[in-house]
Design an enzyme around this catalytic site. Structure first.
Site, short mmCIF file in Angstrom:
data_model
loop_
_atom_site.label_atom_id
_atom_site.label_comp_id
_atom_site.label_asym_id
_atom_site.label_seq_id
_atom_site.Cartn_x
_atom_site.Cartn_y
_atom_site.Cartn_z
N GLY A 1 42.31 31.62 45.35
CA GLY A 1 42.10 32.64 44.32
C GLY A 1 43.23 33.64 44.44
O GLY A 1 44.19 33.65 43.67
N CYS B 1 32.53 59.97 39.61
CA CYS B 1 31.87 61.08 40.28
C CYS B 1 31.12 60.65 41.52
O CYS B 1 29.89 60.71 41.59
CB CYS B 1 30.98 61.81 39.28
SG CYS B 1 32.02 62.83 38.24
N1 LLP Z 1 36.32 29.13 47.34
C1 LLP Z 1 35.12 29.72 47.52
C2 LLP Z 1 33.94 28.89 47.69
C3 LLP Z 1 35.03 31.12 47.55
O1 LLP Z 1 33.85 31.70 47.74
C4 LLP Z 1 36.20 31.91 47.37
C5 LLP Z 1 36.15 33.36 47.40
C6 LLP Z 1 37.43 31.25 47.18
C7 LLP Z 1 37.44 29.86 47.17
C8 LLP Z 1 38.73 31.99 46.96
O2 LLP Z 1 39.09 32.82 48.02
P1 LLP Z 1 40.52 33.54 47.97
O3 LLP Z 1 41.58 32.45 47.99
O4 LLP Z 1 40.59 34.33 46.72
O5 LLP Z 1 40.57 34.40 49.18
N2 LLP Z 1 36.30 40.14 46.39
C9 LLP Z 1 36.91 39.90 47.68
C10 LLP Z 1 37.14 38.44 47.95
C11 LLP Z 1 35.87 37.64 47.85
C12 LLP Z 1 36.11 36.19 47.92
C13 LLP Z 1 34.89 35.43 47.56
N3 LLP Z 1 35.07 34.03 47.60
C14 LLP Z 1 38.23 40.68 47.75
O6 LLP Z 1 38.58 41.34 46.78
O7 LLP Z 1 38.89 40.68 48.80
#
Ligand code: LLP
Length: 407
Positions: free
Chosen positions: A267, A334
């Site tokens: 991601g 706020c």
């Molecule tokens: N695959 C699964 C099953 C996942 O749950 C996630 C992310 C990904 C792939 C992708 O992970 P990445 O490559 O983006 O690290 N909101 C948080 C990150 C939460 C990730 C949740 N799952 C942040 O802003 O750091």
């Protein structure tokens, strides 16, 4: 350090003027480069990149990601439908929900996506309902503690995700009882994982478990590759990662007796650095201890700093030279709403444009209407042109689903 004032030749300042602030801007070329770097790093294996839609799910971005050769990982019916609308066929979408009701699973099966099963009760329901007619993937919890912070560590023993690796015997019993057709095994240990060793560790768990499932088509290593959030921070070395993981994978495939596909679900790696969030300084004020800059945005648009203590590099687009001072950049929400604490910025005055970097992943998708504030617009820069891909919300959007009853 010189910070970007242009993307693909287009001045960020012009974008702020044309589209207003706050504004999310994405560099399409950077997204494509990131995909290509993965394709190159893993060129020794049959790779499928399943982009984690949750990071940034705007239709035009999904379209671009598909055009560059990636497929999708979705976690809700909403994400699946966005993927379909963006032209991704159901057969290329992996559906990895967490603890959803069976009606949602049935809807996803109807649509035709691959289901990634994350609990024993769900595995049993799938066996009872579909028997051997449905090919599925199983999400294993490998009991690995990894990731940038505990909130984004999801492969450890206390995490809700997946089926514990210790429950392999129960998985096998259900698979046998209902003749369930297991096409893939999956692990995802967390986000912001720097070390290739962690992916190898997850891989070894997959390899060992895979020997018990003779009909596999793929192994899915999840996402979580780390990007650099500050000049001192470091990113996962993708070339090195590709090399070690591919080598281990090929050795496994020889042992398994068949070439399988290797799936990954990045991601952040695809979209984080491509994103710039432009905000405007609305007030500059000094307290006895701090120098605050208030901006026309806040945790409603970029929640990562408040939610994870995440660091986003920030710079003054309107003044990139001369004296600097320490500023704490705060949002207009706020409650405590700090975007950046005590950062050296070139002197800021009211009306200056500030840019937060690494805003592509989990920026817009985690935004909200808190404080009855409107979500910003999004612009995608592609082939040297700025494309508005989402309009700024208007007050009417806040009323959209409300029913005001007479009392
Ligand atoms: N695959 C699964 C099953 C996942 O749950 C996630 C992310 C990904 C792939 C992708 O992970 P990445 O490559 O983006 O690290 N909101 C948080 C990150 C939460 C990730 C949740 N799952 C942040 O802003 O750091």
């Amino acid at each position: 350090m010189q910070q970007p004032s242009h993307i693909q030749g287009i001045a960020l300042e012009t974008l702020a003027k044309d589209f207003g602030t706050p504004l999310y801007v994405y560099d399409g070329e950077k997204i494509v480069q990131q995909i290509q770097s993965l394709q190159t790093a893993f060129s020794a294996v049959p790779l499928r990149i399943k982009y984690a839609t949750k990071a940034l799910s705007s239709l035009s971005v999904l379209r671009l990601i598909r055009k560059a050769g990636a497929e999708l990982d979705a976690v809700s019916i909403g994400e699946i439908k966005l993927g379909l609308l963006a032209g991704c066929p159901a057969s290329e979408i992996m559906y990895t929900p967490s603890g959803v009701g069976f009606d949602e699973i049935q809807e996803a099966v109807q649509i035709g996506v691959m289901i990634n099963v994350d609990s024993l009760p769900l595995l049993e329901m799938i066996g009872q309902t579909y028997g051997s007619s449905l090919k599925i993937c199983i999400r294993l919890n490998p009991h690995i503690l990894a990731g940038g912070n505990l909130k984004i560590s999801v492969g450890h023993k206390e995490s809700k995700f997946g089926i514990s690796i210790e429950q392999l015997p129960e998985i096998l019993e259900l698979v046998q009882r209902y003749q369930i057709s297991v096409a893939g095994l999956h692990v995802h240990t967390g986000s912001d994982i720097y070390d290739a060793e962690v992916f190898l560790k997850g891989g070894n768990i997959l390899f060992e478990a895979a020997m018990l499932f003779p009909d596999l088509r793929f192994l899915d290593f999840g996402g979580g590759f780390k990007v650099a959030y500050s000049p001192e921070d470091s990113a996962t070395d993708i070339t090195q990662l590709g090399k070690v993981v591919s080598t281990a994978f090929q050795t496994f495939c020889e042992k398994y007796g068949r070439q399988l596909e290797l799936w990954i679900e990045p991601g952040k790696y695809l979209v984080s650095e491509a994103g710039y969030f432009i905000v405007k300084a609305t007030v500059v004020k000094e307290s006895p201890t701090l120098h605050f800059v208030g901006v026309d945005s806040g945790l409603n648009h970029l929640i990562r700093p408040m939610m994870y203590d995440a660091y986003h590099d920030i710079y003054n687009l309107s003044n990139q030279e001369g004296a600097t001072a320490s500023y704490t950049v705060v949002g207009y929400i706020c409650e405590t709403d700090t975007l950046a604490s005590q950062r050296q910025l070139h002197v800021v005055k009211e009306g200056d444009l500030l840019v937060l970097k690494n805003a592509g992943a989990y920026g817009f998708t985690m935004s909200s209407n808190y404080n009855a504030r409107l979500r910003p617009a999004e612009v995608l820069i592609w082939e040297g042109k700025a494309h508005l891909i989402r309009k700024r919300e208007q007050f009417e959007d806040l009323l959209h689903n409300q029913i005001s009853i007479d009392l």
